[in-house]
Design a protein around this motif. Structure first.
Motif, PDB file in Angstrom:
ATOM      1  N   UNK C 238       0.771  -1.210  -0.059  1.00 45.94           N
ATOM      2  CA  UNK C 238       0.068  -0.004   0.069  1.00 45.94           C
ATOM      3  C   UNK C 238       0.693   1.265  -0.066  1.00 45.94           C
ATOM      4  N   UNK C 239       1.796   1.482   0.765  1.00 43.60           N
ATOM      5  CA  UNK C 239       2.751   2.435   0.829  1.00 43.60           C
ATOM      6  C   UNK C 239       3.511   2.740  -0.249  1.00 43.60           C
ATOM      7  N   UNK C 240       4.058   1.536  -1.064  1.00 45.86           N
ATOM      8  CA  UNK C 240       4.720   1.728  -2.266  1.00 45.86           C
ATOM      9  C   UNK C 240       3.734   2.245  -3.284  1.00 45.86           C
ATOM     10  N   UNK C 241       2.537   1.877  -3.509  1.00 50.38           N
ATOM     11  CA  UNK C 241       1.621   1.971  -4.428  1.00 50.38           C
ATOM     12  C   UNK C 241       1.111   3.567  -4.283  1.00 50.38           C
ATOM     13  N   UNK C 242       0.511   3.646  -3.034  1.00 50.57           N
ATOM     14  CA  UNK C 242      -0.395   4.866  -2.968  1.00 50.57           C
ATOM     15  C   UNK C 242       0.323   5.960  -2.544  1.00 50.57           C
ATOM     16  N   UNK C 245       3.965   5.638  -4.984  1.00 53.59           N
ATOM     17  CA  UNK C 245       3.838   5.394  -6.478  1.00 53.59           C
ATOM     18  C   UNK C 245       4.862   4.790  -7.247  1.00 53.59           C
TER      19      UNK C 245
END
Lengths: 366, 373, 568
Positions: C238-242, C245
């Motif tokens: 989640x951290x890497x995605x949201x 990015x």
């Protein structure tokens, strides 16, 4: 047994069918709203607006827009602001919507770099103060703003003996008398958390902010995952142990407006001293590949109109960028604005975010 | 309406088939089994446990596929006919009653399955109920309709299983050790009942064609018209019970029938002059093709020496080693030339004391039988 | 029988579940992974090895597995005694107890965190009580931000899985087997260890797998109760995605998560093959007895106390909070808490004339409609899959598909949600904005539960019964309808309750794809929780209490549907 089982299956399928019918029913006032009388009623076009899940608007205002342009507005909410933006980026070229609303200045550069917006020089921008217009190419247009500020529990400080005044600056938070009183949100998972980290970077500079956080850590700062946990669990007003919380400058006013029982004054206050707050500005833009660009332009103009802007605080707890919009009675009475916020440019945020976050978590969490 | 089983072979992988090289560990369950069942006939598949008779049933039923050979009904192969279309019935050893259905529904199950679609429900329901009532009556279960099968005794469950397999009027009924789990008294009573039920499976009906699998000699002999005796996946002998008992075809059959006085014999001479030489004497063996045979000395065809000899009788001397009284008969063991043989005399025969010499007389034509192998 | 269903038939049975998984799981997943890796500057293998070699990754993977394993063990420790109690005894209020124990499963994490804090937080009842008792100034129990909080929350959420999956199986285990062991000289402990547990092991393994996967992909509990010091793979993704990015890194982490899930599921499948055996199951009438001996009553009392303390007390606290007013009246500085129904009344008023105002009845209706659709969809897909798995556990197809069925449970919701956006965006399948996407997403999560609840039950049907039915002229379809379904009736209802509760409580995927005009109850609760003001908080609590009622009501309704028939 068998009969019951199948009747249950059928029941579920029926319910499933109703489910697709039921929402349509709730929309009937919309569909049957009287069409403009002059032209023969053409089938309304659909304008799709993609946004985050805090979006809200009054039904009355939206219906006015729909009637004026013979359009049906479809709102898509897609999780939090970050998730919504990611979805918009990944759907680039085959956009889910015509307009995207809800990218703030901490995410602005990502949106611009991914090139998801078409420029639109809205005439409504003329009246908007330049400080909000961060994209010179007018791809992302400012809609609203809010200030992330420290809030404190007035009752807590009033009840302290020997008396303890609420903190007046970020530096105050390092003093021993404020030990164990502050809760902040994790900037990696929370938008106000990131805003507060940016405020400290804006105030102390890139060289100084980590020392400040080191000091905060030594002074027993508590880190919550998000605003909900910080405000509704850790904050003393909610039964927690921390009388100082990172929230918004608007929060005290909403404590009055959404009180259980009518209150004369807010039970909390926001610290508005210079360079203690970070200003979040939210933008909207027309998505590249939109098939309804004309309607999208109308929508953006609508969002910038005084009528819509005036509703922003009560619907979404943010403030209008349009100076013509007037704040309601209680709001103007209880909301204060910082004179000078601690700002960081969107480009710097985009370039340095990962580094700042990992340095922060290295300093505060490890 | 006849069943033909031709040259059925079937192997299973060993039960402990795990690990490398397991595929090689193949256990043959059936090897070239063939036999026929005529309409209205009860055929018993008889043999010790593990002889492959249950596998045979499963193959006839269609629950298993043979590796080789075929099952034919009226000359037509059943290879492509799935289990439920064969119109056969099978009564399982452990009954396999449906625990979620009551007695009536268990028995009616097959009738409901074979009900043609779109039939007048009312008519078929009445017919169904009357057929269920009929077989329940037949199996002595009248009044049990609403009983939960989980509350029945072993004998009652057995009857429900029988009723269930009879109800759809199967073309062929197979019974897999149906009395195996019951006590001896009950079993003996049920053997008689079962035979009469199979002979008259409902009024105005022809006798039930059936295959009856058992390891129990008594059951097989008293129920069956013919017996298929099996051992280690192969048929040892097929015939009417008397025929099998009087003329066991192989050493195994003789032993399985309890005929244990088997003496190794060597055959010599030519044609009608051939004779067999055994430890207890030489006897004529006209036309016997093999050279090494077993000679069976039937235990009930021997007399004590009454001091009178006849020309055609043979004479054996031995020592009486044991004697046990069995009601109408006495079982005795006599050691003759180092070999212990068992005999049976009427209970009123006066025997010498154990350990004393005894002289036995027999007629070779009646008492001896040459068995190949 | 084997000949009745040829290879073609087997494929036909598989086709619907596989088509569903292929279209709504593998295709979106493959699309997002491919796109993510495409954005990277380096090859994905290189990135994968680099990530795997990084100590930070190893820490996260290690912690994820460690906390999930520990949580699973604790959940079993609580759930197995409870399963024993409900499986072996008849007592008043059992149906209600079963309904209540399902509620935690549907509660939003934020609300659960609030409930636990009210009990165990620094100013929670327990700490206040202990402080008064021990005469100390500082709270003796530290709760939020500890591993203990994570474990407790996982036990709170997942005990119902063990209770239901194992309890159902246990309740039909023939007690004569245990009696036989007793007669043969085994003491209670030996019977448990040598007879009962081995016989139960397939159900226990299935429950443990489900619980582990839930804990393994835990997100909200880790973030909210564990706090920022703890990170699982799901949180990192989640951290890497949201947050950052960084899609290539997020995709690599997703791959690692999937690989762990797959490895675990394959291990489970192998184990299940070894330990499951056909049993003659008995109806509950024969397996359950009333609580008569003092020993049984004492055990039951202890277990009930544990369950109430762990599962029901926090819920009761929430329900109480929805009717208690904590603010002073105008002009008063001190206040006494008072009872109020204001929060419920306020729920029915659209004060701001908001476009997305949803009356509670509508939110209930929407939630129930999604839940019903999920139940229907997941049962109609799960039944054939479970059936095929149970019938041919050794067949190549089963060996291949069995582990794949579980993958959705081990997949990050963020990853899959983005996968939907990029893969389901072309006509005729432009579902990206469709409300249909919600029951589809819920079914992806519910499907493994349905399969796992049905397979052990189907496997335990003695093959003899099917053979007997076939001999009586029943076709494979008739056998399914007349033998398999009635015999696994209970398991079907267990599966249905899982699908129902999963859909009712699901928040992550729903929030990502919800249309604001059709909010489910958890989405509506979250809306109130994200706004300042005591009235908003109170309304969130009131809606949570309503969600509990809806859940318990749904459970009781499903239970009563089953009630009429013979216990099988």
């Amino acid at each position: 047994m068998k009969k019951l089982f199948f009747s249950f299956l059928i029941l579920s399928l029926l319910l499933a069918a109703c489910q697709s019918a039921a929402p349509a029913a709730t929309n009937t006032p919309l569909a049957t709203a009287p069409a403009p009388t002059k032209t023969p009623p053409a089938a309304p076009r659909t304008l799709t607006v993609m946004t985050h899940d805090s979006f809200a608007a009054s039904e009355r205002l939206l219906r006015t827009f729909e009637q004026q342009y013979n359009v049906k507005v479809q709102i898509l909410t897609s999780g939090d602001a970050g998730s919504a933006l990611n979805k918009a980026i990944l759907a680039k070229g085959n956009p889910l919507a015509d307009v995207f609303y809800g990218v703030d200045n901490t995410f602005l550069s990502r949106a611009l770099k991914e090139d998801i917006f078409e420029p639109y020089a809205s005439p409504a921008l003329a009246g908007i103060p330049a400080e909000f217009q961060l994209d010179a190419q007018q791809r992302a247009l400012p809609i609203d703003y809010g200030d992330v500020c420290l809030n404190y529990d007035k009752a807590f400080f009033a009840a302290q003996s020997p008396s303890l005044p609420p903190p007046q600056s970020l530096e105050d938070l390092l003093k021993p008398e404020y030990k164990g009183l502050l809760v902040v949100e994790n900037p990696a998972t929370s938008s106000p958390g990131l805003a507060f980290l940016l405020a400290t970077i804006g105030h102390f500079g890139e060289d100084g902010y980590l020392d400040f956080w080191k000091g905060l850590r030594a002074n027993d700062v508590k880190v919550a995952d998000g605003w909900e946990t910080a405000y509704y669990t850790e904050f003393t007003r909610a039964g927690g142990t921390r009388p100082i919380v990172v929230s918004y400058n608007s929060s005290p006013a909403f404590e009055v407006i959404f009180a259980e029982k009518p209150l004369d004054e807010p039970p909390t206050a926001a610290l508005l001293a210079d360079e203690t707050c970070f200003r979040q500005i939210e933008f909207a833009g027309i998505l590249k590949g939109s098939k309804n660009r004309d309607l999208g332009e109308k929508w953006i103009d609508f969002m910038l109109s005084a009528a819509f802007q005036q509703e922003l605080p009560l619907q979404m707890f943010v403030f209008p960028v349009n100076p013509e919009a007037k704040l309601g009675g209680k709001l103007s009475q209880y909301v204060g604005f910082p004179n000078k916020t601690a700002n960081v440019s969107p480009d710097a945020i985009d370039a340095r975010r990962e580094q700042w976050l990992s340095a922060w978590s290295e300093t505060v969490l490890k | 309406m006849s069943l033909t089983v031709t040259q059925i072979s079937k192997s299973f992988e060993s039960a402990i088939s795990s690990g490398p090289g397991a595929a090689a560990n193949v256990l043959p369950a059936l090897r070239g089994v063939s036999f026929e069942v005529q309409p209205g006939e009860i055929v018993a598949a008889l043999g010790p446990s593990g002889c492959g008779k249950s596998t045979l049933l499963a193959i006839i039923a269609g629950l298993e596929t043979p590796d080789e050979g075929d099952v034919l009904w009226q000359g037509k192969s059943l290879r492509s006919v799935p289990v439920h279309r064969r119109g056969f019935g099978l009564m399982f050893q452990d009954y396999a009653l449906f625990p979620h259905l009551n007695v009536f529904e268990n028995v009616a199950f097959g009738l409901r399955m074979t009900q043609p679609k779109g039939h007048n429900r009312l008519v078929t329901d009445t017919a169904l109920a009357s057929r269920v009532a009929e077989v329940l009556q037949l199996t002595g279960l009248a009044g049990f309709e609403r009983r939960d099968v989980n509350t029945l005794s072993g004998g009652e469950q057995q009857r429900v299983a029988l009723a269930r397999s009879l109800a759809p009027r199967p073309r062929l009924l197979m019974l897999d050790e149906p009395l195996g789990a019951l006590d001896r008294n009950l079993r003996q009573r049920l053997i008689g009942e079962l035979r009469s039920i199979l002979r008259h499976p409902g009024h105005d009906e022809t006798p039930q064609t059936a295959i009856y699998v058992t390891h129990d000699l008594e059951e097989a002999f008293s129920l069956a018209d013919r017996v298929v005796l099996m051992n280690a996946g192969q048929v040892e002998q097929i015939g009417a019970p008397q025929e099998v008992y009087c003329r066991p075809a192989t050493r195994f059959v003789a032993q399985f029938l309890g005929l244990t006085n088997l003496l190794p014999g060597a055959v010599y001479g030519a044609g009608m002059e051939r004779r067999v030489k055994t430890a207890v004497g030489e006897f004529p063996a006209p036309g016997c093709a093999a050279t090494n045979v077993s000679v069976l000395l039937r235990p009930d065809s021997v007399a004590l020496n009454q001091g009178r000899s006849r020309a055609q009788t043979h004479h054996l001397d031995g020592r009486l080693a044991a004697c046990s009284f069995r009601g109408s008969t006495c079982q005795v063991e006599v050691v003759i030339q180092g070999q212990t043989l068992g005999f049976e005399f009427l209970a009123n025969t006066s025997l010498p004391a154990v350990g004393e010499e005894v002289s036995l007389w027999f007629d070779p034509d009646q008492a001896l039988q040459i068995i190949q192998g | 029988m084997r000949r009745a269903i040829g290879a073609g038939g087997r494929l036909a049975v598989w086709s619907a579940p596989l088509a569903f998984l292929g279209l709504f799981y593998f295709y979106p997943l493959a699309s997002i992974l491919a796109l993510s890796f495409g954005r990277g500057e380096r090859g994905w293998m290189e990135l994968l090895f680099e990530t795997l070699a990084a100590p930070a990754t190893q820490r996260v993977v290690g912690f994820t597995i460690w906390q999930a394993g520990l949580s699973t063990l604790l959940t079993l420790a609580v759930g197995l005694p409870a399963a024993y109690l409900t499986a072996r005894y008849r007592f008043r209020g059992k149906a209600l107890l079963m309904a209540l124990t399902a509620i935690p499963f549907v509660m939003p994490t934020l609300v659960v965190a609030a409930a636990f804090n009210a009990l165990l937080g620094p100013r929670g009842w327990l700490n206040l009580g202990l402080m008064a008792l021990l005469r100390v100034e500082t709270p003796p129990i530290e709760f939020s931000g500890t591993l203990g909080a994570i474990l407790l929350a996982h036990v709170f959420y997942n005990t119902t899985i063990v209770l239901r999956t194992v309890g159902d199986f246990w309740s039909r285990l023939d007690p004569r087997l245990e009696q036989a062991a007793r007669v043969a000289g085994a003491d209670r402990w030996q019977v448990l260890r040598r007879v009962t547990l081995p016989l139960l092991s397939p159900a226990i393994a299935a429950a443990a797998l489900l619980v582990f996967l839930f804990d393994f992909t835990s997100f909200g509990v880790i973030l909210i109760l564990g706090g920022p010091r703890f990170a699982t793979l799901e949180v990192e993704i989640y951290n890497q995605t949201v947050g950052l990015f960084n899609l290539p890194l997020a995709a690599v982490l997703s791959l690692i998560q999937l690989a762990c899930t797959l490895a675990l599921t394959i291990a489970y499948t192998r184990l299940a093959e070894r330990i499951s055996r056909p049993l003659s199951l008995r109806p509950q009438t024969y397996t359950q007895k009333p609580l008569t001996t003092w020993r049984a009553r004492l055990a039951a009392g202890t277990i009930l106390l544990l369950l109430s303390g762990l599962l029901l007390l926090p819920l009761a606290g929430l329900a109480a909070r929805s009717v208690i007013r904590l603010e002073a009246n105008r002009g008063e500085s001190s206040f006494t808490p008072g009872l109020t129904l204001d929060f419920y009344r306020e729920l029915t008023i659209n004060r701001r004339g908001s476009l997305f105002y949803t009356p509670p009845a509508t939110a209930i209706g929407i939630s129930l409609a999604y839940a019903a659709a999920t139940v229907g969809l997941s049962l109609s897909l799960g039944l054939p899959a479970a059936w095929a798995l149970a019938r041919q556990p050794q067949a190549a197809l089963s060996r291949l598909f069995d582990p794949l069925l579980m993958l959705p449970l081990g997949t990050s919701a963020v990853t899959l949600g983005l996968g939907f956006i990029i893969s389901l965006g072309r006509p005729p399948l432009d579902l990206r904005a469709s409300p249909l996407l919600i029951p589809l997403a819920h079914t992806l999560v519910a499907f493994p539960f349905v399969v796992r609840s049905l397979t052990p039950a189907l496997r335990s049907i003695r093959p003899r019964l099917r053979q007997a039915a076939a001999m009586a002229g029943a076709s494979p379809r008739q056998i399914l309808v007349k033998i398999d379904l009635p015999l696994i009736g209970r398991a079907v209802f267990v599966a249905a309750t899982f699908a129902f509760t999963i859909s009712l409580g699901e928040f992550g995927a729903t929030a990502l794809i919800a249309r604001p005009e059709y909010p489910t109850l958890p989405v509506a609760i979250y809306r109130f929780l994200s706004r300042p003001g005591a009235l908003n908080y109170g309304q969130a609590m009131a809606l949570s209490a309503i969600l509990m009622l809806v859940c318990a009501g749904g459970m009781l309704a499903i239970e009563s549907l089953r009630g009429g028939q013979s216990e099988f």
